[in-house]
Design a protein around this motif. Structure first.
Motif, PDB file in Angstrom:
ATOM      1  N   TRP A  22       0.827  -1.211   0.000  1.00 10.57           N
ATOM      2  CA  TRP A  22       0.000   0.000   0.000  1.00 10.57           C
ATOM      3  C   TRP A  22       0.859   1.259   0.000  1.00 10.57           C
ATOM      4  CZ3 TRP A  22      -1.517   3.313   4.408  1.00 10.57           C
ATOM      5  CH2 TRP A  22      -2.559   4.191   4.087  1.00 10.57           C
ATOM      6  N   ASN A  23       1.933   1.263   0.780  1.00 13.51           N
ATOM      7  CA  ASN A  23       2.870   2.389   0.835  1.00 13.51           C
ATOM      8  C   ASN A  23       2.162   3.719   1.077  1.00 13.51           C
ATOM      9  OD1 ASN A  23       5.370   1.053   0.574  1.00 13.51           O
ATOM     10  ND2 ASN A  23       5.102   0.850  -1.641  1.00 13.51           N
ATOM     11  N   HIS A  24       1.268   3.709   2.079  1.00 13.14           N
ATOM     12  CA  HIS A  24       0.543   4.925   2.467  1.00 13.14           C
ATOM     13  C   HIS A  24      -0.230   5.536   1.303  1.00 13.14           C
ATOM     14  CE1 HIS A  24       2.394   4.869   6.450  1.00 13.14           C
ATOM     15  NE2 HIS A  24       3.520   4.534   5.845  1.00 13.14           N
ATOM     16  N   GLY A  25      -0.790   4.648   0.484  1.00 14.93           N
ATOM     17  CA  GLY A  25      -1.627   5.092  -0.619  1.00 14.93           C
ATOM     18  C   GLY A  25      -0.890   5.370  -1.908  1.00 14.93           C
ATOM     19  N   GLU A  26       0.438   5.292  -1.899  1.00 17.58           N
ATOM     20  CA  GLU A  26       1.216   5.620  -3.083  1.00 17.58           C
ATOM     21  C   GLU A  26       1.533   4.408  -3.957  1.00 17.58           C
ATOM     22  OE1 GLU A  26       4.689   7.767  -1.943  1.00 17.58           O
ATOM     23  OE2 GLU A  26       3.557   9.429  -1.048  1.00 17.58           O
ATOM     24  N   ARG A  41       3.145   0.121   5.870  1.00 16.46           N
ATOM     25  CA  ARG A  41       3.398   0.170   4.429  1.00 16.46           C
ATOM     26  C   ARG A  41       2.728  -0.977   3.688  1.00 16.46           C
ATOM     27  NH1 ARG A  41       9.282  -0.150   2.819  1.00 16.46           N
ATOM     28  NH2 ARG A  41       8.320   0.084   0.762  1.00 16.46           N
TER      29      ARG A  41
END
Length: 339
Positions: free
Chosen positions: A142-146, A232
């Motif tokens: 996911w990487n905080h949505g990025e 993440r």
């Protein structure tokens, strides 16, 4: 380690505090020495083989540069069938068994820790053992949505699959099996990519990480391995619950009901293949998760579920080697290969 964890409702805070108390059993098999590299095959596209290494008889390592992994190069081990010709890869396509490693192993784990390379029933099958990261969890992070690197699921199910089918003799009849983290991966890939795999087997797999606070805390502890930010991977288990459910085999049970599924697990107490006094809280947790998934599969109408909940036994390789052999008739039967 958890400096970046946001303030959350008290149940979630309790989960994170529990993470700090969980002592995680890790898997760290020793990789066998690799033979000297030889020139690889380079082709344009999202993934490319940049080196090929003959490791042992019928064992070849591919060094694959992956766009889904940010341009990094990772290894994939192939156990090749009899008659497989690396210089004539388009003449025949072989049924394929994907074997997924656990945390905290790597692409060498199955050949280093089991007799898979000496198993006669696999001499008519191309066995694919890909790298999945120390704690990659077979997911596009996911990487905080990025999003972005690492995208292990995209690497395996899109880039590597296409590369193997194009250049390395892999056919479109596939089954998938794995242990622990890889057991979860085997269930996820079969569920999230309908039609890609004809059967799936999970040995001591994380089959329902959202089962309860203990299960959430335990997997968050794995996510935090190697000083990683645990958010993440799938995000926060409350705020990003849909992402968690999309990676929880229990919540994907309906997508597994049309294919054969093999689930096995011990209960974490000392078993016949353990040293005296061996116990595993991790295996006990996964045992509860697997029982829950098995019940859910039957509830949604799955008719081809095989379970081997064998009671005493810890989170250890001797059981996974045994369970691989026990599940091979089902897996090879789905490929129409005689065991």
């Amino acid at each position: 380690m958890f400096a970046n964890v946001p303030t959350a409702p008290s149940p979630l805070r309790a989960r994170f505090l529990l993470v700090l108390a969980v002592l995680l059993a890790t898997l760290a098999p020793t990789a066998p020495a690799l033979a000297a590299g030889q020139p690889g095959i380079t082709r344009p596209g999202a993934a490319e083989v940049v080196a090929v290494t003959q490791v042992a008889d019928r064992q070849i390592d591919l060094s694959v540069r992956s766009r889904a992994l940010g341009g990094r190069t990772v290894e994939v081990r192939l156990l090749t069938p009899d008659g497989w010709n690396p210089h004539d890869r388009r003449s025949r396509h072989w049924p394929t068994l994907w074997l997924l490693h656990g945390c905290c192993g790597d692409y060498t784990s199955w050949t280093a820790m089991t007799d898979v390379a000496e198993t006669d029933s696999l001499r008519d099958v191309l066995v694919v053992m890909p790298e999945a990261g120390w704690n990659g969890w077979y997911s596009d992070w996911w990487n905080h949505g990025e999003g972005g690197d690492p995208a292990w699921e995209t690497f395996h199910t899109e880039e590597l699959r296409r590369l193997l089918e194009r250049d390395w003799g892999a056919g479109r009849d596939r089954v998938v099996a794995g242990l622990s983290m890889g057991g979860q991966g085997a269930l996820l890939y079969a569920a999230r990519h309908p039609g890609m795999f004809k059967a799936t087997a999970s040995y001591s797999g994380s089959a329902h990480p959202l089962l309860d606070d203990e299960s959430v805390a335990r997997i968050m502890g794995f996510f935090a391995g190697q000083n990683n930010d645990p958010l993440r991977v799938w995000g926060d288990p409350v705020a990003q619950r849909r992402i968690w459910q999309a990676h929880d085999p229990f919540h994907l049970a309906k997508r597994l009901r049309s294919i054969p599924v093999y689930l096995s697990c011990g209960d974490g107490t000392t078993g016949p293949l353990d040293a005296p006094g061996g116990v595993s809280a991790l295996e006990a947790d996964f045992n509860r998760q697997n029982h829950a998934l098995a019940a859910e599969l039957r509830r949604v109408g799955a008719k081809q579920v095989t379970t081997h909940f064998y009671g005493p036994g810890t989170h250890a390789w001797p059981y996974w080697e045994r369970e691989l052999h026990a599940s091979l008739p089902m897996l090879l039967g789905a490929l129409r290969v005689h065991d």
